[in-house]
Scaffold this motif. Sequence first.
Motif, PDB file in Angstrom:
ATOM      1  N   ASP A  21     -16.611   6.537   7.830  1.00  0.00           N
ATOM      2  CA  ASP A  21     -15.516   6.035   7.006  1.00  0.00           C
ATOM      3  C   ASP A  21     -16.037   5.084   5.936  1.00  0.00           C
ATOM      4  O   ASP A  21     -15.580   5.112   4.785  1.00  0.00           O
ATOM      5  CB  ASP A  21     -14.489   5.331   7.892  1.00  0.00           C
ATOM      6  CG  ASP A  21     -13.246   4.909   7.122  1.00  0.00           C
ATOM      7  OD1 ASP A  21     -12.647   5.775   6.447  1.00  0.00           O
ATOM      8  OD2 ASP A  21     -12.865   3.732   7.194  1.00  0.00           O
ATOM      9  N   LEU A  90      -9.397  12.553  12.011  1.00  0.00           N
ATOM     10  CA  LEU A  90      -8.748  11.277  11.700  1.00  0.00           C
ATOM     11  C   LEU A  90      -8.598  11.082  10.190  1.00  0.00           C
ATOM     12  O   LEU A  90      -7.581  10.549   9.721  1.00  0.00           O
ATOM     13  CB  LEU A  90      -9.543  10.118  12.304  1.00  0.00           C
ATOM     14  CG  LEU A  90      -9.562  10.027  13.828  1.00  0.00           C
ATOM     15  CD1 LEU A  90     -10.453   8.883  14.281  1.00  0.00           C
ATOM     16  CD2 LEU A  90      -8.146   9.856  14.376  1.00  0.00           C
ATOM     17  N   THR A  91      -9.592  11.527   9.428  1.00  0.00           N
ATOM     18  CA  THR A  91      -9.526  11.395   7.973  1.00  0.00           C
ATOM     19  C   THR A  91      -8.371  12.211   7.405  1.00  0.00           C
ATOM     20  O   THR A  91      -7.601  11.732   6.564  1.00  0.00           O
ATOM     21  CB  THR A  91     -10.851  11.842   7.326  1.00  0.00           C
ATOM     22  OG1 THR A  91     -11.903  10.974   7.756  1.00  0.00           O
ATOM     23  CG2 THR A  91     -10.764  11.789   5.801  1.00  0.00           C
ATOM     24  N   GLU A  94      -5.085  10.559   8.331  1.00  0.00           N
ATOM     25  CA  GLU A  94      -4.869   9.301   7.623  1.00  0.00           C
ATOM     26  C   GLU A  94      -4.530   9.516   6.149  1.00  0.00           C
ATOM     27  O   GLU A  94      -3.644   8.857   5.603  1.00  0.00           O
ATOM     28  CB  GLU A  94      -6.104   8.410   7.765  1.00  0.00           C
ATOM     29  CG  GLU A  94      -6.070   7.131   6.946  1.00  0.00           C
ATOM     30  CD  GLU A  94      -4.907   6.213   7.286  1.00  0.00           C
ATOM     31  OE1 GLU A  94      -4.523   5.399   6.424  1.00  0.00           O
ATOM     32  OE2 GLU A  94      -4.388   6.313   8.417  1.00  0.00           O
ATOM     33  N   HIS A  98      -1.262   8.059   4.346  1.00  0.00           N
ATOM     34  CA  HIS A  98      -1.183   7.022   3.323  1.00  0.00           C
ATOM     35  C   HIS A  98      -0.858   7.552   1.929  1.00  0.00           C
ATOM     36  O   HIS A  98      -0.565   6.765   1.024  1.00  0.00           O
ATOM     37  CB  HIS A  98      -2.440   6.130   3.312  1.00  0.00           C
ATOM     38  CG  HIS A  98      -3.711   6.793   2.894  1.00  0.00           C
ATOM     39  ND1 HIS A  98      -4.865   6.727   3.639  1.00  0.00           N
ATOM     40  CD2 HIS A  98      -4.052   7.496   1.789  1.00  0.00           C
ATOM     41  CE1 HIS A  98      -5.846   7.350   3.024  1.00  0.00           C
ATOM     42  NE2 HIS A  98      -5.371   7.822   1.897  1.00  0.00           N
ATOM     43  N   ILE A 116      -5.492  -0.380   9.054  1.00  0.00           N
ATOM     44  CA  ILE A 116      -5.680   0.927   8.449  1.00  0.00           C
ATOM     45  C   ILE A 116      -4.992   0.968   7.087  1.00  0.00           C
ATOM     46  O   ILE A 116      -4.197   0.095   6.742  1.00  0.00           O
ATOM     47  CB  ILE A 116      -5.121   2.052   9.343  1.00  0.00           C
ATOM     48  CG1 ILE A 116      -3.605   1.916   9.491  1.00  0.00           C
ATOM     49  CG2 ILE A 116      -5.827   2.078  10.697  1.00  0.00           C
ATOM     50  CD1 ILE A 116      -2.961   3.076  10.233  1.00  0.00           C
ATOM     51  N   THR A 118      -2.333   2.073   4.473  1.00  0.00           N
ATOM     52  CA  THR A 118      -0.917   2.420   4.600  1.00  0.00           C
ATOM     53  C   THR A 118      -0.379   2.939   3.266  1.00  0.00           C
ATOM     54  O   THR A 118      -1.029   2.789   2.221  1.00  0.00           O
ATOM     55  CB  THR A 118      -0.107   1.185   5.029  1.00  0.00           C
ATOM     56  OG1 THR A 118      -0.203   0.179   4.007  1.00  0.00           O
ATOM     57  CG2 THR A 118      -0.629   0.634   6.347  1.00  0.00           C
ATOM     58  N   ILE A 140      -9.681   5.390   6.060  1.00  0.00           N
ATOM     59  CA  ILE A 140      -9.062   5.222   7.381  1.00  0.00           C
ATOM     60  C   ILE A 140      -8.815   3.740   7.631  1.00  0.00           C
ATOM     61  O   ILE A 140      -7.690   3.274   7.626  1.00  0.00           O
ATOM     62  CB  ILE A 140      -9.930   5.816   8.502  1.00  0.00           C
ATOM     63  CG1 ILE A 140     -10.133   7.328   8.304  1.00  0.00           C
ATOM     64  CG2 ILE A 140      -9.268   5.558   9.862  1.00  0.00           C
ATOM     65  CD1 ILE A 140     -11.036   7.966   9.343  1.00  0.00           C
TER      66      ILE A 140
END
Length: 255
Positions: A21, A90-91, A94, A98, A116, A118, A140
Amino acid sequence: MLKLRRLPVWADLLLSVVLLDYTLYIWHYLTHKVPFLWRFHLAHHVDMDLDASTALRFHAGEMLLSVPWRATQVAVLGISPLGLALWQTLTLMEIMFHHSNVRLSYPVERRLCRLIVTPRMHGIHHSVVQKETDSNWSTIFSWPDYFHGTIRLNVPQDKIITGVAAYQNPAELTVGKIMKLPFTVDRPSWVVPQRGRPQREGLTDPATGLLPEGLYRRQSPMPRWKFLRPDLRKPARKRFIHRPQRPGHRHDCCG
Protein backbone atom coordinates in the motif's frame (compact mmCIF):
# COMPACT_ATOMS: atom_id res chain seq x y z
CA MET A 1 15.68 -8.52 -1.65
CA LEU A 2 13.58 -7.97 1.44
CA LYS A 3 12.33 -11.31 2.74
CA LEU A 4 9.23 -11.33 4.89
CA ARG A 5 9.99 -14.59 6.68
CA ARG A 6 10.04 -16.00 10.22
CA LEU A 7 6.82 -14.20 11.02
CA PRO A 8 3.42 -15.60 11.88
CA VAL A 9 1.23 -15.87 8.80
CA TRP A 10 -1.07 -13.07 9.92
CA ALA A 11 1.89 -10.74 10.57
CA ASP A 12 3.44 -11.59 7.22
CA LEU A 13 0.17 -10.79 5.44
CA LEU A 14 -0.35 -7.55 7.35
CA LEU A 15 3.19 -6.38 6.64
CA SER A 16 2.80 -7.29 2.98
CA VAL A 17 -0.39 -5.23 2.68
CA VAL A 18 1.16 -2.24 4.47
CA LEU A 19 4.32 -2.26 2.33
CA LEU A 20 2.44 -2.73 -0.95
CA ASP A 21 0.00 0.00 0.00
CA TYR A 22 2.84 2.41 0.80
CA THR A 23 4.67 1.74 -2.47
CA LEU A 24 1.36 2.26 -4.28
CA TYR A 25 1.21 5.69 -2.59
CA ILE A 26 4.59 6.44 -4.19
CA TRP A 27 3.33 5.29 -7.61
CA HIS A 28 0.22 7.45 -7.28
CA TYR A 29 2.43 10.44 -6.43
CA LEU A 30 4.55 9.79 -9.52
CA THR A 31 1.50 9.61 -11.80
CA HIS A 32 0.72 13.19 -10.79
CA LYS A 33 4.25 14.59 -10.80
CA VAL A 34 5.82 12.93 -13.85
CA PRO A 35 4.31 14.68 -16.92
CA PHE A 36 4.39 11.56 -19.11
CA LEU A 37 2.55 9.48 -16.50
CA TRP A 38 0.07 12.29 -15.80
CA ARG A 39 -1.03 12.33 -19.44
CA PHE A 40 -2.40 8.81 -18.88
CA HIS A 41 -3.61 9.28 -15.29
CA LEU A 42 -5.57 12.32 -16.47
CA ALA A 43 -8.22 9.95 -17.85
CA HIS A 44 -9.07 8.99 -14.27
CA HIS A 45 -9.38 12.57 -13.03
CA VAL A 46 -11.45 14.14 -15.80
CA ASP A 47 -14.58 12.35 -14.56
CA MET A 48 -16.89 15.17 -13.46
CA ASP A 49 -19.25 13.01 -11.41
CA LEU A 50 -17.35 11.03 -8.80
CA ASP A 51 -18.84 7.63 -7.96
CA ALA A 52 -17.81 3.98 -7.70
CA SER A 53 -17.45 3.70 -11.47
CA THR A 54 -14.60 6.25 -11.31
CA ALA A 55 -12.59 3.65 -9.38
CA LEU A 56 -12.36 1.55 -12.55
CA ARG A 57 -11.89 4.43 -14.97
CA PHE A 58 -8.21 4.18 -15.86
CA HIS A 59 -6.53 4.52 -19.22
CA ALA A 60 -5.25 1.24 -20.68
CA GLY A 61 -1.86 2.89 -21.16
CA GLU A 62 -1.58 3.62 -17.45
CA MET A 63 -2.41 0.02 -16.62
CA LEU A 64 0.39 -1.18 -18.91
CA LEU A 65 2.86 1.36 -17.52
CA SER A 66 2.09 0.20 -13.98
CA VAL A 67 3.07 -3.44 -14.69
CA PRO A 68 6.85 -2.94 -14.17
CA TRP A 69 6.15 -1.06 -10.93
CA ARG A 70 3.91 -3.86 -9.67
CA ALA A 71 6.52 -6.48 -10.57
CA THR A 72 9.20 -4.49 -8.74
CA GLN A 73 6.96 -4.19 -5.68
CA VAL A 74 6.55 -7.94 -5.46
CA ALA A 75 10.18 -8.81 -6.27
CA VAL A 76 11.90 -6.28 -3.99
CA LEU A 77 9.55 -6.71 -1.03
CA GLY A 78 9.46 -10.51 -1.37
CA ILE A 79 5.68 -10.67 -1.29
CA SER A 80 4.05 -14.10 -1.13
CA PRO A 81 1.25 -15.04 -3.55
CA LEU A 82 -1.23 -14.99 -0.67
CA GLY A 83 -0.04 -11.57 0.45
CA LEU A 84 -0.35 -10.23 -3.10
CA ALA A 85 -3.85 -11.64 -3.50
CA LEU A 86 -4.96 -10.16 -0.18
CA TRP A 87 -3.57 -6.73 -1.07
CA GLN A 88 -5.19 -6.74 -4.51
CA THR A 89 -8.55 -7.68 -3.01
CA LEU A 90 -8.37 -5.02 -0.30
CA THR A 91 -7.20 -2.41 -2.81
CA LEU A 92 -10.15 -3.06 -5.13
CA MET A 93 -12.62 -2.96 -2.25
CA GLU A 94 -11.12 0.25 -0.87
CA ILE A 95 -10.97 2.19 -4.16
CA MET A 96 -14.59 1.25 -4.88
CA PHE A 97 -15.46 2.53 -1.41
CA HIS A 98 -13.58 5.81 -1.37
CA HIS A 99 -14.62 6.76 -4.91
CA SER A 100 -18.27 6.06 -4.12
CA ASN A 101 -20.87 8.67 -3.23
CA VAL A 102 -21.96 6.74 -0.15
CA ARG A 103 -22.98 8.96 2.75
CA LEU A 104 -21.37 8.19 6.10
CA SER A 105 -22.24 10.12 9.21
CA TYR A 106 -19.75 12.90 9.87
CA PRO A 107 -18.64 11.67 13.34
CA VAL A 108 -17.94 8.20 11.93
CA GLU A 109 -16.01 9.41 8.90
CA ARG A 110 -14.04 11.99 10.88
CA ARG A 111 -12.58 9.13 12.90
CA LEU A 112 -12.46 6.54 10.12
CA CYS A 113 -10.32 8.71 7.82
CA ARG A 114 -7.55 8.55 10.40
CA LEU A 115 -7.22 4.87 9.60
CA ILE A 116 -8.37 4.33 6.00
CA VAL A 117 -9.21 6.50 3.00
CA THR A 118 -12.85 7.60 3.00
CA PRO A 119 -15.15 9.16 0.36
CA ARG A 120 -14.95 12.69 1.77
CA MET A 121 -11.18 12.45 2.04
CA HIS A 122 -10.64 11.16 -1.49
CA GLY A 123 -13.26 13.51 -2.95
CA ILE A 124 -10.89 16.37 -2.11
CA HIS A 125 -8.21 14.65 -4.20
CA HIS A 126 -10.53 14.89 -7.23
CA SER A 127 -11.04 18.67 -6.91
CA VAL A 128 -10.39 21.07 -9.82
CA VAL A 129 -8.06 22.99 -7.46
CA GLN A 130 -4.53 21.70 -7.98
CA LYS A 131 -3.42 22.11 -4.36
CA GLU A 132 -6.31 19.89 -3.32
CA THR A 133 -5.60 17.29 -6.00
CA ASP A 134 -1.97 17.26 -4.85
CA SER A 135 -3.04 15.73 -1.53
CA ASN A 136 -4.66 12.58 -0.16
CA TRP A 137 -2.72 10.17 -2.37
CA SER A 138 -3.21 7.15 -0.11
CA THR A 139 -5.17 4.10 -1.28
CA ILE A 140 -6.05 1.79 1.62
CA PHE A 141 -4.53 3.21 4.80
CA SER A 142 -4.38 6.97 5.28
CA TRP A 143 -1.16 7.01 7.32
CA PRO A 144 1.17 7.71 4.33
CA ASP A 145 -0.54 11.09 3.81
CA TYR A 146 -0.25 11.91 7.51
CA PHE A 147 3.39 10.76 7.53
CA HIS A 148 4.41 12.82 4.48
CA GLY A 149 2.26 15.84 5.32
CA THR A 150 0.11 15.47 2.20
CA ILE A 151 -3.16 15.12 4.11
CA ARG A 152 -5.78 17.80 3.40
CA LEU A 153 -9.20 17.48 5.00
CA ASN A 154 -10.15 21.11 5.74
CA VAL A 155 -11.94 21.72 2.43
CA PRO A 156 -15.70 22.35 2.67
CA GLN A 157 -17.41 19.40 1.00
CA ASP A 158 -20.18 21.49 -0.56
CA LYS A 159 -17.61 23.74 -2.28
CA ILE A 160 -15.77 20.98 -4.16
CA ILE A 161 -16.07 20.83 -7.94
CA THR A 162 -14.92 17.48 -9.29
CA GLY A 163 -12.74 17.07 -12.39
CA VAL A 164 -9.78 18.78 -14.04
CA ALA A 165 -9.94 22.53 -14.64
CA ALA A 166 -8.86 22.37 -18.29
CA TYR A 167 -11.46 19.72 -19.18
CA GLN A 168 -14.82 21.09 -18.11
CA ASN A 169 -16.61 20.50 -21.39
CA PRO A 170 -18.54 17.19 -21.30
CA ALA A 171 -18.30 16.98 -25.11
CA GLU A 172 -14.54 16.43 -24.69
CA LEU A 173 -15.00 13.56 -22.24
CA THR A 174 -16.44 10.79 -24.38
CA VAL A 175 -14.72 7.40 -24.18
CA GLY A 176 -13.03 7.81 -27.54
CA LYS A 177 -11.67 11.27 -26.77
CA ILE A 178 -10.48 10.26 -23.32
CA MET A 179 -8.52 7.37 -24.82
CA LYS A 180 -6.83 9.87 -27.16
CA LEU A 181 -5.92 12.33 -24.38
CA PRO A 182 -2.32 11.12 -23.81
CA PHE A 183 -1.57 11.45 -27.53
CA THR A 184 -3.20 14.80 -28.27
CA VAL A 185 -1.82 18.30 -27.80
CA ASP A 186 -1.26 18.86 -24.10
CA ARG A 187 -2.81 21.82 -22.29
CA PRO A 188 -2.19 23.16 -18.77
CA SER A 189 -4.40 20.84 -16.73
CA TRP A 190 -5.13 23.25 -13.91
CA VAL A 191 -6.02 26.33 -15.96
CA VAL A 192 -9.46 26.93 -17.41
CA PRO A 193 -8.83 28.12 -21.00
CA GLN A 194 -8.94 31.92 -21.23
CA ARG A 195 -10.21 32.20 -17.67
CA GLY A 196 -7.53 31.33 -15.15
CA ARG A 197 -6.47 28.90 -12.44
CA PRO A 198 -8.94 27.85 -9.72
CA GLN A 199 -7.59 28.49 -6.25
CA ARG A 200 -8.97 28.29 -2.75
CA GLU A 201 -7.61 30.60 -0.07
CA GLY A 202 -8.35 31.55 3.50
CA LEU A 203 -8.86 28.07 4.99
CA THR A 204 -8.10 28.43 8.71
CA ASP A 205 -9.01 24.98 9.99
CA PRO A 206 -6.18 22.46 10.51
CA ALA A 207 -5.47 20.46 7.37
CA THR A 208 -5.93 17.27 9.40
CA GLY A 209 -9.46 18.19 10.50
CA LEU A 210 -12.36 16.98 8.37
CA LEU A 211 -15.00 19.68 7.91
CA PRO A 212 -18.68 18.85 8.27
CA GLU A 213 -21.08 20.04 5.58
CA GLY A 214 -22.13 23.66 5.82
CA LEU A 215 -19.24 24.68 8.11
CA TYR A 216 -16.75 26.95 6.40
CA ARG A 217 -14.64 29.32 8.50
CA ARG A 218 -12.12 31.63 6.85
CA GLN A 219 -9.99 34.62 7.83
CA SER A 220 -10.63 36.75 4.76
CA PRO A 221 -13.43 36.91 2.19
CA MET A 222 -13.24 34.12 -0.36
CA PRO A 223 -12.90 35.34 -3.96
CA ARG A 224 -15.83 34.40 -6.18
CA TRP A 225 -14.37 32.55 -9.15
CA LYS A 226 -16.29 33.35 -12.31
CA PHE A 227 -14.28 31.56 -14.94
CA LEU A 228 -15.91 28.11 -14.87
CA ARG A 229 -18.63 28.67 -17.44
CA PRO A 230 -21.89 26.94 -16.44
CA ASP A 231 -22.76 26.41 -20.10
CA LEU A 232 -19.68 24.22 -20.54
CA ARG A 233 -20.57 21.62 -17.98
CA LYS A 234 -23.42 19.95 -16.17
CA PRO A 235 -24.27 21.37 -12.74
CA ALA A 236 -21.80 20.36 -10.06
CA ARG A 237 -23.11 17.44 -8.02
CA LYS A 238 -23.61 18.09 -4.33
CA ARG A 239 -21.61 15.28 -2.76
CA PHE A 240 -23.20 13.95 0.42
CA ILE A 241 -25.79 16.77 0.44
CA HIS A 242 -29.45 15.80 0.23
CA ARG A 243 -31.17 19.15 0.69
CA PRO A 244 -32.45 21.45 -2.08
CA GLN A 245 -30.14 24.18 -3.33
CA ARG A 246 -30.69 27.55 -1.69
CA PRO A 247 -31.93 30.39 -3.93
CA GLY A 248 -29.03 32.46 -5.14
CA HIS A 249 -26.45 29.94 -3.88
CA ARG A 250 -23.17 29.89 -5.80
CA HIS A 251 -20.04 27.76 -5.60
CA ASP A 252 -17.01 29.66 -4.36
CA CYS A 253 -15.01 28.51 -7.36
CA CYS A 254 -17.48 29.01 -10.17
CA GLY A 255 -19.42 32.14 -9.24
